[in-house]
Design a protein around this motif. Structure first.
Motif, PDB file in Angstrom:
ATOM      1  N   VAL A  50       3.423  10.833  -3.510  1.00 34.69           N
ATOM      2  CA  VAL A  50       3.093   9.432  -3.252  1.00 34.69           C
ATOM      3  C   VAL A  50       4.270   8.809  -2.512  1.00 34.69           C
ATOM      4  CG1 VAL A  50       2.420   7.210  -4.239  1.00 34.69           C
ATOM      5  CG2 VAL A  50       1.721   9.352  -5.371  1.00 34.69           C
ATOM      6  N   ALA A  51       3.976   8.130  -1.387  1.00 37.10           N
ATOM      7  CA  ALA A  51       5.052   7.574  -0.559  1.00 37.10           C
ATOM      8  C   ALA A  51       4.714   6.161  -0.140  1.00 37.10           C
ATOM      9  CB  ALA A  51       5.264   8.443   0.685  1.00 37.10           C
ATOM     10  N   ALA A  52       5.752   5.392   0.116  1.00 44.61           N
ATOM     11  CA  ALA A  52       5.556   4.038   0.627  1.00 44.61           C
ATOM     12  C   ALA A  52       4.871   4.101   1.984  1.00 44.61           C
ATOM     13  CB  ALA A  52       6.902   3.330   0.739  1.00 44.61           C
ATOM     14  N   MET A  53       3.997   3.132   2.243  1.00 45.00           N
ATOM     15  CA  MET A  53       3.297   3.065   3.528  1.00 45.00           C
ATOM     16  C   MET A  53       4.194   2.367   4.531  1.00 45.00           C
ATOM     17  SD  MET A  53       0.278   3.794   4.874  1.00 45.00           S
ATOM     18  CE  MET A  53      -0.508   3.448   6.446  1.00 45.00           C
ATOM     19  N   ARG A  54       4.539   3.081   5.616  1.00 50.47           N
ATOM     20  CA  ARG A  54       5.435   2.531   6.623  1.00 50.47           C
ATOM     21  C   ARG A  54       4.683   1.636   7.594  1.00 50.47           C
ATOM     22  NH1 ARG A  54      10.730   2.720   5.882  1.00 50.47           N
ATOM     23  NH2 ARG A  54      10.813   2.329   8.127  1.00 50.47           N
ATOM     24  N   SER A  55       5.377   0.607   8.076  1.00 48.98           N
ATOM     25  CA  SER A  55       4.804  -0.233   9.133  1.00 48.98           C
ATOM     26  C   SER A  55       4.653   0.600  10.398  1.00 48.98           C
ATOM     27  CB  SER A  55       5.722  -1.427   9.416  1.00 48.98           C
ATOM     28  OG  SER A  55       5.878  -2.205   8.247  1.00 48.98           O
ATOM     29  N   PRO A  56       3.683   0.254  11.250  1.00 48.09           N
ATOM     30  CA  PRO A  56       3.505   1.032  12.487  1.00 48.09           C
ATOM     31  C   PRO A  56       4.761   0.984  13.355  1.00 48.09           C
ATOM     32  CG  PRO A  56       1.629  -0.421  12.093  1.00 48.09           C
ATOM     33  CD  PRO A  56       2.699  -0.820  11.119  1.00 48.09           C
ATOM     34  N   GLY A  57       4.933   2.007  14.133  1.00 45.92           N
ATOM     35  CA  GLY A  57       6.054   2.099  15.059  1.00 45.92           C
ATOM     36  C   GLY A  57       5.810   3.226  16.036  1.00 45.92           C
ATOM     37  N   VAL A  58       6.796   3.489  16.853  1.00 38.95           N
ATOM     38  CA  VAL A  58       6.699   4.613  17.787  1.00 38.95           C
ATOM     39  C   VAL A  58       6.889   5.894  16.985  1.00 38.95           C
ATOM     40  CG1 VAL A  58       7.599   5.678  19.879  1.00 38.95           C
ATOM     41  CG2 VAL A  58       7.655   3.182  19.636  1.00 38.95           C
ATOM     42  N   GLU A  59       5.960   6.820  17.133  1.00 34.84           N
ATOM     43  CA  GLU A  59       6.015   8.056  16.357  1.00 34.84           C
ATOM     44  C   GLU A  59       6.650   9.166  17.192  1.00 34.84           C
ATOM     45  OE1 GLU A  59       2.252   9.041  14.658  1.00 34.84           O
ATOM     46  OE2 GLU A  59       2.237   7.261  13.371  1.00 34.84           O
ATOM     47  N   VAL A  60       7.731   9.724  16.621  1.00 34.44           N
ATOM     48  CA  VAL A  60       8.479  10.790  17.273  1.00 34.44           C
ATOM     49  C   VAL A  60       8.412  12.026  16.376  1.00 34.44           C
ATOM     50  CG1 VAL A  60      10.786  11.541  18.002  1.00 34.44           C
ATOM     51  CG2 VAL A  60      10.020   9.205  18.461  1.00 34.44           C
ATOM     52  N   ALA A  61       8.330  13.183  16.992  1.00 33.65           N
ATOM     53  CA  ALA A  61       8.383  14.439  16.246  1.00 33.65           C
ATOM     54  C   ALA A  61       9.701  15.138  16.535  1.00 33.65           C
ATOM     55  CB  ALA A  61       7.217  15.345  16.631  1.00 33.65           C
ATOM     56  N   LEU A  62      10.383  15.532  15.486  1.00 39.68           N
ATOM     57  CA  LEU A  62      11.578  16.364  15.623  1.00 39.68           C
ATOM     58  C   LEU A  62      11.245  17.757  15.117  1.00 39.68           C
ATOM     59  CD1 LEU A  62      14.375  14.000  14.237  1.00 39.68           C
ATOM     60  CD2 LEU A  62      13.546  14.231  16.574  1.00 39.68           C
ATOM     61  N   PRO A  98       0.838  -1.213   0.000  1.00 43.98           N
ATOM     62  CA  PRO A  98       0.000   0.000   0.000  1.00 43.98           C
ATOM     63  C   PRO A  98       0.869   1.257   0.000  1.00 43.98           C
ATOM     64  CG  PRO A  98       0.118  -0.847   2.209  1.00 43.98           C
ATOM     65  CD  PRO A  98       0.875  -1.840   1.350  1.00 43.98           C
ATOM     66  N   VAL A  99       0.236   2.388  -0.390  1.00 48.23           N
ATOM     67  CA  VAL A  99       0.953   3.661  -0.431  1.00 48.23           C
ATOM     68  C   VAL A  99       0.159   4.739   0.299  1.00 48.23           C
ATOM     69  CG1 VAL A  99       2.143   3.149  -2.600  1.00 48.23           C
ATOM     70  CG2 VAL A  99      -0.095   4.313  -2.646  1.00 48.23           C
ATOM     71  N   VAL A 100       0.837   5.846   0.479  1.00 53.31           N
ATOM     72  CA  VAL A 100       0.230   7.044   1.060  1.00 53.31           C
ATOM     73  C   VAL A 100       0.220   8.112  -0.020  1.00 53.31           C
ATOM     74  CG1 VAL A 100       0.445   8.851   2.827  1.00 53.31           C
ATOM     75  CG2 VAL A 100       1.122   6.493   3.346  1.00 53.31           C
ATOM     76  N   MET A 101      -0.875   8.886  -0.079  1.00 54.93           N
ATOM     77  CA  MET A 101      -0.932   9.988  -1.032  1.00 54.93           C
ATOM     78  C   MET A 101      -1.251  11.266  -0.257  1.00 54.93           C
ATOM     79  SD  MET A 101      -3.198  10.382  -4.528  1.00 54.93           S
ATOM     80  CE  MET A 101      -2.555   8.835  -5.179  1.00 54.93           C
ATOM     81  N   LYS A 102      -0.431  12.311  -0.495  1.00 54.41           N
ATOM     82  CA  LYS A 102      -0.598  13.572   0.225  1.00 54.41           C
ATOM     83  C   LYS A 102      -0.539  14.726  -0.755  1.00 54.41           C
ATOM     84  CE  LYS A 102       2.958  12.586   2.926  1.00 54.41           C
ATOM     85  NZ  LYS A 102       3.968  12.711   4.006  1.00 54.41           N
ATOM     86  N   THR A 103      -1.303  15.762  -0.472  1.00 53.66           N
ATOM     87  CA  THR A 103      -1.188  16.957  -1.292  1.00 53.66           C
ATOM     88  C   THR A 103       0.212  17.543  -1.145  1.00 53.66           C
ATOM     89  OG1 THR A 103      -2.059  19.159  -1.763  1.00 53.66           O
ATOM     90  CG2 THR A 103      -2.082  18.455   0.534  1.00 53.66           C
ATOM     91  N   ALA A 104       0.729  18.051  -2.260  1.00 52.24           N
ATOM     92  CA  ALA A 104       2.026  18.733  -2.242  1.00 52.24           C
ATOM     93  C   ALA A 104       1.867  20.171  -2.713  1.00 52.24           C
ATOM     94  CB  ALA A 104       3.028  17.973  -3.115  1.00 52.24           C
ATOM     95  N   GLN A 105       0.641  20.679  -2.631  1.00 48.77           N
ATOM     96  CA  GLN A 105       0.407  22.061  -3.033  1.00 48.77           C
ATOM     97  C   GLN A 105       1.158  23.008  -2.093  1.00 48.77           C
ATOM     98  OE1 GLN A 105      -1.054  21.396  -6.320  1.00 48.77           O
ATOM     99  NE2 GLN A 105      -1.545  23.484  -5.728  1.00 48.77           N
TER     100      GLN A 105
END
Length: 694
Positions: free
Chosen positions: A574-586, A528-535
């Protein structure tokens, strides 16, 4: 006392040999009279003149009409005159060659001209290279050299000590310097408006006095941020602890922020990062400030390990345990030999533990408490020891407890303190006796525990290993990224490329502008993939429906593409769908005073909900990154919570460290950065990046 080893710019101000008191008066209960009396009460050992045309002497001090009538230029001119006379008085002081000045008045006039009086005074003094304490200040006490410059009376006694206090609030200066004699000062300074001389200058001067063992700050701001940082660095280098009560824990500075990081940071995150970088202990109340200064002024530094404490009350012992957990103070587990020694001395029914309730029958209480406390402090896991009891004057139990604590302190080089649980005890004599014997009395359970936490933090800071910066990709790759940033606000794809150029792993992705391109990208990346606006100009895509997750076939990609095109525009990532994990914000915000500040936080949608974040000055090494991670509430998840894959913390720390290098190198062109989330599982990758440029 030992004067500064080399000529110091503030010596004429803080340790003058000749003083001229302009505006001195014989009129009782006036600032002009009080400053004469205070200088004499402090035991000034130099030459002092009162300046007033109406008297020959004031309180026995010789008096001359004007500064021009002095036999020689004074080191220090104290200007106790109204605002209307300040400009003339300062000009005269400069003309006669005074080397420093103190200004008590506010420097404000009702009908002033431009530039206002305070600015004119500052300009005059700067041109003359004249250090000034004030305006709008209370003056200072230099107890080391017996120089008291203050326009208000006080009952304090000349008792030189190890504390240097610098307080932006005159009321705080008075509260700490004029009340509790246990607080023995080397220097106490009210800098006021800092017309020419700033807190950084006073810190630097204090560090040149070997008698100073701890510096306390009550801060509104740093008027010279670069020199303030240099002063804190000097204190850290010389292992002189700094304790700060910094005002203004607000988010006002974040109102214009465009990133999650900026919105969360506020004005206070930079101060926390600064203090952490230089090992400054931060406190929140005057009681906490006083307790921490008392504990650190005793001169002993905490050993490896944690706290041991002995109590005369089971209930207060339980309260102490509860509050210690809230404050974050750990207790040391006792060795078997220590427990056996306690059992031999405790009354039947008492448990050999830490903290220890040692009150039983009261028989031979002084010896029992003393021997038990000494055994606990001697334990190899004890960093410092606390004797907790609500002592009062003229009470045999209090005298016995004090004797036991003092005897224990004589057996060790570890810090030993006395803690009371109620701040209104009538214990002046016994508290002073203990403090002067090297066992500071810390009043109030919570402030005392904050002080203990500070002592442990100082120890940990001073024992940190070097933290070298990580290696990053070649400069050529980073130059290309910098050139792209210089063009202005950038899209997410470029942001991810910038991260990759500094060695931060990013999710595989493709930027497309057609349905065919989206389908080809999905096939190439793998479903699966992820699709995001790049406007351009959309900072938070989720808020506008600009993110579609888990697209697992051609039809799903088509529907997502058409929805994005209809509502937001044809530019799509369009980006590869990552497996779940711990989400960190930098994140990074460029603080106007202290430069780039890196934040590490709980990521994804939790960034604003939990507000679980830590910050550090950029750049920093992997050890600092690991320390930031360990202090997050998120930390237990990295070990593999409920069957999830454990995160490679060493790799994550390296990535965060590389990100900090990126932030430092790009701070001249980038104002904010948001990497949210950085997904941490078996692999680690950034899946979103927002860069806000100038």
């Amino acid at each position: 006392m030992t004067p500064p080893a080399s000529p110091q710019p503030l010596a004429p101000l803080l340790a003058p040999r000749t003083v001229a008191l302009v505006g001195a008066s014989q009129r009782a209960n006036s600032p002009g009279h009080d400053m004469v009396r205070m200088l004499l009460r402090g035991g000034f050992r130099g030459v002092a003149y009162a300046i007033n045309p109406n008297y020959a002497t004031i309180e026995g001090m010789p008096c001359v009409p004007t500064l021009r009538d002095l036999p020689a230029a004074p080191d220090l001119a104290v200007l106790s005159v109204r605002n209307e006379r300040l400009e003339e008085a300062l000009a005269e002081a400069i003309a006669v060659g005074a080397r420093a000045a103190v200004i008590f008045a506010s420097g404000m006039l009702a009908a002033d001209r431009d530039p206002p009086l305070a600015q004119r005074l500052a300009a005059m003094a700067s041109t003359a290279r004249l250090p000034i304490c004030g305006g709008n200040c209370m003056g200072f006490y230099n107890d080391l050299d017996r120089v008291w410059i203050c326009g208000f009376p006080s009952p304090r006694e000349p008792r030189p000590g190890a504390i240097a206090l610098i307080a932006h609030s005159g009321s705080v200066f008075g509260a700490l310097a004029h009340n509790d004699p246990r607080l023995a000062f080397a220097l106490a300074i009210s800098p006021g408006q800092e017309l020419t001389t700033t807190v950084a200058d006073y810190i630097d001067y204090a560090l040149e006095r070997p008698e100073v063992k701890v510096i306390g700050l009550f801060l509104e701001t740093a008027r010279d941020p670069l020199r303030f940082r240099a002063a804190l660095a000097k204190a850290a280098e010389r292992n002189v602890p700094v304790v700060a009560l910094k005002l203004g824990r607000t988010a006002a500075a974040a109102t214009a922020a465009l990133s999650h990081t900026g919105a969360l940071a506020g004005s206070d995150v930079a101060w926390n990062a600064l203090f952490d970088h230089y090992g400054v202990v931060r406190v929140d109340t005057l009681d906490e400030l006083a307790c921490t200064l008392l504990l650190l002024a005793a001169g002993r530094r905490a050993a490896p390990g944690a706290l041991v404490s002995i109590h005369d009350s089971g209930g207060e012992c339980e309260m102490f345990i509860d509050l210690a957990e809230r404050v974050g103070v750990p207790f040391a587990p006792l060795a078997g030999a220590t427990k056996r020694a306690l059992v031999e001395r405790l009354d039947p029914g008492l448990v050999a533990s830490n903290p220890l309730d040692a009150w039983g029958t009261g028989v031979d209480f002084e010896a029992r408490f003393g021997e038990c406390f000494a055994a606990m402090v001697a334990d190899e896991g004890a960093a410092l020891g606390v004797f907790a009891a609500d002592v009062r004057d003229r009470y045999y139990l209090s005298d016995g407890f004090a004797a036991a604590a003092i005897a224990t302190a004589a057996t060790t080089t570890k810090p030993v303190a006395f803690v009371t649980h109620y701040t209104q005890l009538r214990h002046d004599a016994v508290a002073m006796r203990l403090t002067q014997a090297g066992v500071p009395v810390l009043d109030g359970t919570y402030p005392a525990l904050v002080a203990i936490r500070g002592a442990l933090a100082i120890r940990d800071f001073q024992s940190r290993d070097p933290d070298p910066l990580p290696g990053v990709p070649p400069e050529a790759a980073r130059d290309g990224a910098r050139a792209q940033l210089a063009k202005g606000t950038i899209d997410e794809a470029t942001g991810l490329a910038v991260l990759a150029a500094w060695g931060v792993p990013v999710v595989a992705h493709k930027l497309v502008d057609s349905e065919a391109g989206a389908l080809a990208a999905a096939t190439s990346l793998g479903y699966p993939v992820v699709m995001k606006t790049a406007q351009p100009g959309i900072a938070h895509k989720t808020d506008v429906g600009g993110v579609h997750l888990g697209l697992d076939d051609v039809d799903a990609v088509r529907r997502a593409w058409r929805g994005l095109v209809t509502h937001l525009g044809p530019r799509v990532l369009v980006a590869a769908m990552r497996s779940p994990g711990v989400e960190v914000a930098l994140g990074m915000v460029r603080d106007p005073s202290f430069g780039p500040i890196v934040t590490v936080a709980a990521g994804g949608v939790m960034i604003e909900l939990l507000r679980d974040r830590r910050a550090a000055l950029a750049p920093f090494g992997p050890a600092t990154a690991r320390r930031l991670l360990m202090s997050l509430a998120l930390w237990p998840l990295f070990g593999g919570y409920r069957g999830a894959a454990a995160v490679d913390i060493d790799a994550l720390a390296q990535i965060i460290s590389r990100f900090s290098v990126l932030c430092a190198e790009l701070a001249d062109v980038v104002r904010e950065i948001d990497v949210n989330p950085l997904i941490c599982g078996r692999e680690i990758a950034a899946v979103d990046a927002l860069f806000v440029t100038d």
